[in-house]
Enzyme design. Structure first.
Site, short mmCIF file in Angstrom:
data_model
loop_
_atom_site.label_atom_id
_atom_site.label_comp_id
_atom_site.label_asym_id
_atom_site.label_seq_id
_atom_site.Cartn_x
_atom_site.Cartn_y
_atom_site.Cartn_z
N TRP A 175 -8.51 -3.23 -12.05
CA TRP A 175 -8.75 -1.92 -12.69
C TRP A 175 -8.65 -2.11 -14.20
O TRP A 175 -8.39 -3.24 -14.65
CB TRP A 175 -7.72 -0.90 -12.17
CG TRP A 175 -8.35 0.45 -12.09
CD1 TRP A 175 -8.26 1.47 -13.02
CD2 TRP A 175 -9.20 0.93 -11.05
NE1 TRP A 175 -9.01 2.53 -12.59
CE2 TRP A 175 -9.61 2.23 -11.40
CE3 TRP A 175 -9.70 0.37 -9.86
CZ2 TRP A 175 -10.46 3.01 -10.61
CZ3 TRP A 175 -10.55 1.13 -9.07
CH2 TRP A 175 -10.92 2.44 -9.44
N ASP A 176 -8.85 -1.04 -14.98
CA ASP A 176 -8.80 -1.27 -16.43
C ASP A 176 -7.37 -1.35 -16.96
O ASP A 176 -7.14 -1.37 -18.16
CB ASP A 176 -9.67 -0.26 -17.22
CG ASP A 176 -9.29 1.18 -17.02
OD1 ASP A 176 -8.30 1.45 -16.30
OD2 ASP A 176 -9.97 2.06 -17.58
N TRP A 177 -6.41 -1.41 -16.06
CA TRP A 177 -5.02 -1.74 -16.42
C TRP A 177 -4.42 -2.70 -15.38
O TRP A 177 -3.23 -2.97 -15.42
CB TRP A 177 -4.15 -0.48 -16.48
CG TRP A 177 -4.53 0.52 -15.41
CD1 TRP A 177 -5.31 1.63 -15.60
CD2 TRP A 177 -4.23 0.48 -14.02
NE1 TRP A 177 -5.49 2.28 -14.39
CE2 TRP A 177 -4.85 1.60 -13.40
CE3 TRP A 177 -3.50 -0.40 -13.21
CZ2 TRP A 177 -4.77 1.86 -12.03
CZ3 TRP A 177 -3.41 -0.14 -11.84
CH2 TRP A 177 -4.04 0.99 -11.27
N ASN A 434 -10.57 10.85 -7.38
CA ASN A 434 -10.50 10.69 -8.82
C ASN A 434 -11.89 10.41 -9.40
O ASN A 434 -12.45 9.33 -9.13
CB ASN A 434 -9.57 9.54 -9.18
CG ASN A 434 -9.56 9.25 -10.67
OD1 ASN A 434 -9.04 10.02 -11.46
ND2 ASN A 434 -10.19 8.15 -11.08
N GLU A 435 -12.42 11.36 -10.11
CA GLU A 435 -13.60 11.18 -10.98
C GLU A 435 -14.92 10.86 -10.28
O GLU A 435 -15.91 10.55 -10.96
CB GLU A 435 -13.33 10.12 -12.06
CG GLU A 435 -12.24 10.54 -13.04
CD GLU A 435 -12.05 9.57 -14.21
OE1 GLU A 435 -12.58 8.46 -14.17
OE2 GLU A 435 -11.34 9.96 -15.17
N GLU A 518 -5.88 14.23 -17.20
CA GLU A 518 -5.88 12.87 -17.75
C GLU A 518 -6.26 12.91 -19.22
O GLU A 518 -7.23 13.57 -19.60
CB GLU A 518 -6.91 11.97 -17.04
CG GLU A 518 -6.45 11.40 -15.73
CD GLU A 518 -7.43 10.35 -15.19
OE1 GLU A 518 -8.24 9.81 -15.98
OE2 GLU A 518 -7.38 10.09 -13.99
C1 BMA Z 1 -9.45 7.37 -15.79
C2 BMA Z 1 -8.61 7.09 -14.59
C3 BMA Z 1 -8.51 5.64 -14.27
C4 BMA Z 1 -8.47 4.81 -15.50
C5 BMA Z 1 -8.11 5.62 -16.69
C6 BMA Z 1 -8.11 4.84 -17.96
O1 BMA Z 1 -10.78 7.19 -15.65
O2 BMA Z 1 -8.93 7.89 -13.53
O3 BMA Z 1 -9.55 5.25 -13.44
O4 BMA Z 1 -7.62 3.76 -15.32
O5 BMA Z 1 -8.97 6.69 -16.86
O6 BMA Z 1 -9.39 4.40 -18.31
#
Ligand code: BMA
Length: 820
Positions: A175-177, A434-435, A518
């Site tokens: 993932w991006d983390w 999510n998204e 978020e």
């Molecule tokens: C959103 C989240 C994650 C991601 C975060 C940071 O898109 O739902 O998928 O890690 O932002 O980019």
């Protein structure tokens, strides 16, 4: 009573496919090695010294073969009693990650394909009195997913596209983390149950309605019967240890479900933290045959109602959680799995991370859809602490398959999950994903219902939630809105123009969304956390090792772009970490203050993200080693129930008082304009009041009236006092920290022992000491009541320190930094 054989603990494992295994390991891995259950294969390999620690340096790259191999686990065990009298014998795996088959004594007894659910197999016919062997084969997850993708087609997916074909924690594909550590294994407990006549399968307590004098409760007790005999069922409800209700039933021959309505008089309601008690009731359900107890289940439940207030207003439509008739402003963060290797997460870890959330005044966490449905213990703890849970179903950033078996699998998962979690009062909303829809609509220009897998979110999940729960709202996705999934006028919103879209945090001011689930800003973890995984020669932002630790494309680039906007960029590694942490904290403070002032036009601010699954540079407030970042200490203040906000609007200064308490507040407001050198240019004191659960504008004057002239030196400080004690304080700097004239502040401090465990660090200074960072370099981590705070001229700040070390020892390792 039933008998149980626990099959956790020592097992054996080896590879059972040919390719991808490093040559030097082949000899060993074709032979049985010791394994530990619950666990995953990476942990077993690590324990046996067969792989290096994937979290150290760039070792993640060296273990990428592990998810391309099939693995087999086995355990030999003895059943030392005659079980022919038992009516059913079940082998239960609470979690299998993710695709494979189970054998007992050489015979295949079943298969599995979803890590989110438990699997029970009837084994009476195959089990021996005496020696037995259970064997579990795990197919290489990466290949199973890719084969399905080849068969059914590539979908619109962020990150690894094959991931959507497996019902497996999506973050484990990277993932991006998060690193790519795609696990396999028996990741939850496993046991055999020997049962007579029947067992209790599920117990549910549903609040039907609440009035001032009583609550109407509906209970549903699901029994699995192995014979058609009548059995006796006893339901007992306790409140604070006292029995308040008891009822006996006879479950006749074919009766499998007992539905029963009863009343609890003068109910103690469950409230979120800050709004009342977190009252919980205990229930005991027992079943008997001929006077003998054959099964027993204990459950806790809470009584509360929850509703989403979605009412039209001049800006669109509200999005307000209402619990027991009280509007709640939600303050929180996003929760992601606490480790890349889930079986490592212990009760202690949940305790620490959740207690820290409560301490920092969070009242909501969002369990994000790319992770897992958490352990029961997580939700029990949230019930106790009053932390509301926004619960996503586990789908993230993608379109999902729609072939029949997949849909069946998802439906079965949703039913199991809802039945497992529905007694928890802390869960206040179910959310589809999510998204997914947001990404689909933005990338294709098509409507959300045209998205592959849309039926999961607009038909299957809402209908499962309705049939098996119905006590909290279902929301299609996060974000979701009427005309556009990421609407700012209705529904909920994710704000990523800032940071990911390269905009600076001052742009948060223009975001008027109704509920923000978020938004985030990155920073490095504590320097100790980095030093534990990075060799001394690589402790440098130019090193590949540091770049490896930021998984976002251009993540390191953003850290510097946004740092230089506000703070001086220096070359020292530790100094950079300190400034980047501050920058993150200041960004999120700016956002939250803007949105809390809009109470209830905006009704929730849930920042991205609370925690980390490995030592990483990410958006978190607490790093993998549970060390708080500056953001953590800032959250304590910007989420506090009474918040004072000072805003500059053009050439005016405004002071707002945000009151999340239910009672009104009358207070003294003290406002000062000071210089960084310590002169007081302006002072005033006046009275203000704010209603309960409301916000008030307490002051709105031209800056010149406050004698603010030179923005490089002059700044505004204000505090609220009730009966002589300070209930809130804040300050407003009118230029970026990099431009502030910060002379040596003349900081003085004293460490005083209060008792065995606690000390007080008393700090004073003659000029402004900006962003004071306290760090004890040696030894264990030491709890501090505050950090990264300002010491204002002539003020005294007292910080609580928890440690059993001596004053002398602590002073030796104490380092204090501030901005210069
Ligand atoms: C959103 C989240 C994650 C991601 C975060 C940071 O898109 O739902 O998928 O890690 O932002 O980019």
């Amino acid at each position: 009573m039933k008998k149980i054989i626990d099959l956790n603990g020592e097992w054996e494992f080896k590879v059972c496919s040919e390719s991808f295994i490093p040559d030097e390991l082949k000899r060993k891995l074709f032979n049985w090695q010791v394994a530990f259950v619950p666990g995953v294969v990476h942990l077993d390999l690590l324990r046996s010294g067969l792989i290096p620690d994937p979290f150290f340096e760039t070792n993640e790259n060296l273990v990428q073969w592990v998810d391309k191999v099939d693995w087999v686990y086995r355990k030999r065990f003895i059943v030392d009693f005659d079980f022919s009298d038992f009516h059913s014998v079940k082998l239960t795996f609470e979690g299998l990650d993710t695709v494979g088959t189970v054998k007992l004594n050489g015979l295949e007894i079943g298969s599995f394909e979803n890590m989110f659910i438990s699997y029970s197999f009837d084994v009476k016919g195959n089990l021996n009195q005496g020696e037995n062997e259970v064997e579990v084969v795990f197919k290489a997850p990466t290949f199973v997913a890719k084969e399905l993708e080849n068969k059914y087609g590539k979908l619109l997916v962020e990150l690894a596209s094959h991931r959507v074909y497996l019902r497996k924690a999506q973050y484990s594909f990277g993932w991006d983390w998060g690193p790519i550590l795609t696990t396999s294994g028996i990741w939850k407990p496993v046991y055999i149950e020997f049962l007579k006549f029947a067992r209790i399968k599920n117990v549910w307590f549903k609040t039907v309605s609440i009035s001032s004098s009583k609550a109407d409760i509906f209970t549903e007790i699901e029994i699995e019967k192995f014979t058609d005999d009548d059995i006796d069922l006893v339901l007992t409800v306790l409140s604070e240890g006292e029995k308040i209700y008891e009822r006996k039933f006879v479950q006749k021959g074919g009766d499998r479900v007992r539905g029963h309505r009863f009343e609890i008089y003068e109910p103690r309601l469950w409230f979120p933290s800050g709004y009342g008690e977190q009252a919980l009731y205990n229930a005991v359900v027992e079943i008997f045959k001929g006077g003998e107890l054959i099964d027993r289940v204990e459950k806790k439940f809470g009584i509360r109602t929850v509703r989403l207030i979605q009412e039209k207003d001049e800006d669109g439509e509200s999005f307000i959680f209402e619990v027991n008739g009280e509007k709640i402003f939600c303050k929180g963060a996003n929760w992601i799995p606490a480790d890349s290797f889930l079986p490592r997460v212990r009760k202690d870890d949940y305790d620490k991370l959740l207690e820290m959330a409560k301490e920092a005044n969070l009242n909501m966490l969002r369990v994000w859809g790319g992770g897992i449905y958490e352990d029961d213990y997580f939700y029990e703890k949230c019930d106790e602490l009053g932390i509301m849970i926004w619960q996503d179903f586990m789908f993230a950033c993608a379109s999902y398959p729609e072939f029949q078996e997949f849909i069946e699998n998802v439906k079965n998962e949703a039913i199991q999950v809802v039945k497992r979690l529905r007694n928890h009062p802390s869960i206040v909303i179910w959310c589809g994903n999510n998204e997914n829809e947001w990404i689909w609509v933005d990338k294709t220009g098509k409507s959300p219902d045209e998205m592959p897998g849309a039926s999961i979110f607009n038909e299957i999940l809402p209908s499962v939630c309705d049939s098996y729960d119905g006590t909290r709202p279902y929301w299609r996705s996060s974000p979701w809105g009427k005309n556009y999934p990421n609407s700012e006028t209705d529904g909920n919103h994710h704000q990523w123009k800032v940071w990911s879209g390269w905009l600076d945090y001052k742009n948060y001011e223009f975001v008027k969304a109704r509920f923000i689930t978020e938004f985030g800003f990155q920073s490095p973890p504590h320097v100790k956390t980095l030093n534990e995984v990075i060799k001394p020669e690589n402790r440098d932002f130019n090193s590949p090792s540091i770049h490896h630790r930021n998984k976002q494309v251009e993540g390191i680039e953003r850290l510097f772009r946004f740092l230089i906007a506000h703070h001086k960029v220096v070359s020292d590694f530790e100094e950079l970490i300190y400034r980047m942490q501050l920058n993150q904290a200041e960004a999120i403070k700016f956002a939250v203050e803007n949105w809390r002032v809009r109470k209830f036009k905006t009704s929730g601010t849930i920042f991205w993200q609370w925690n980390d699954p490995w030592p990483v540079i990410s958006w978190s407030a607490i790093d993998y080693k549970r060390r708080p970042k500056a953001l953590y200490f800032f959250a304590k203040k910007f989420f506090s129930p009474v918040l004072l906000v000072i805003k500059k609007v053009e050439d005016r200064a405004q002071i707002f008082i945000v009151n999340d308490l239910l009672n009104p507040i009358s207070c003294g407001v003290i406002i000062k304009t000071m210089t960084t050198r310590g002169e007081v240019k302006f002072f005033s004191k006046f009275n203000a009041s704010v209603r309960g659960n409301d916000v008030a504008l307490a002051l709105d004057v031209p800056l010149s009236e406050l004698k603010v002239e030179d923005f490089k030196t002059d700044y505004i400080y204000a505090k609220l006092e009730v009966d002589g004690s300070v209930i809130a304080e804040n300050s407003l700097y009118l230029t970026e920290p990099k431009f502030l004239k910060l002379k040596n502040p003349g900081l003085r401090y004293k460490l005083i022992k209060s008792d065995e465990e606690t000390l007080t660090l008393r700090i004073t200074s003659s000029g402004l000491a900006k962003s004071v960072f306290i760090n004890f370099e040696n030894g264990d981590d030491i709890w501090l009541s505050d950090n990264f705070f300002d010491v204002h001229p002539s003020a005294t700040v007292e910080i609580k320190v928890k440690s059993n070390k001596s004053v002398a020892e602590l002073l030796r390792s104490l380092r204090i930094k501030y901005l210069t």
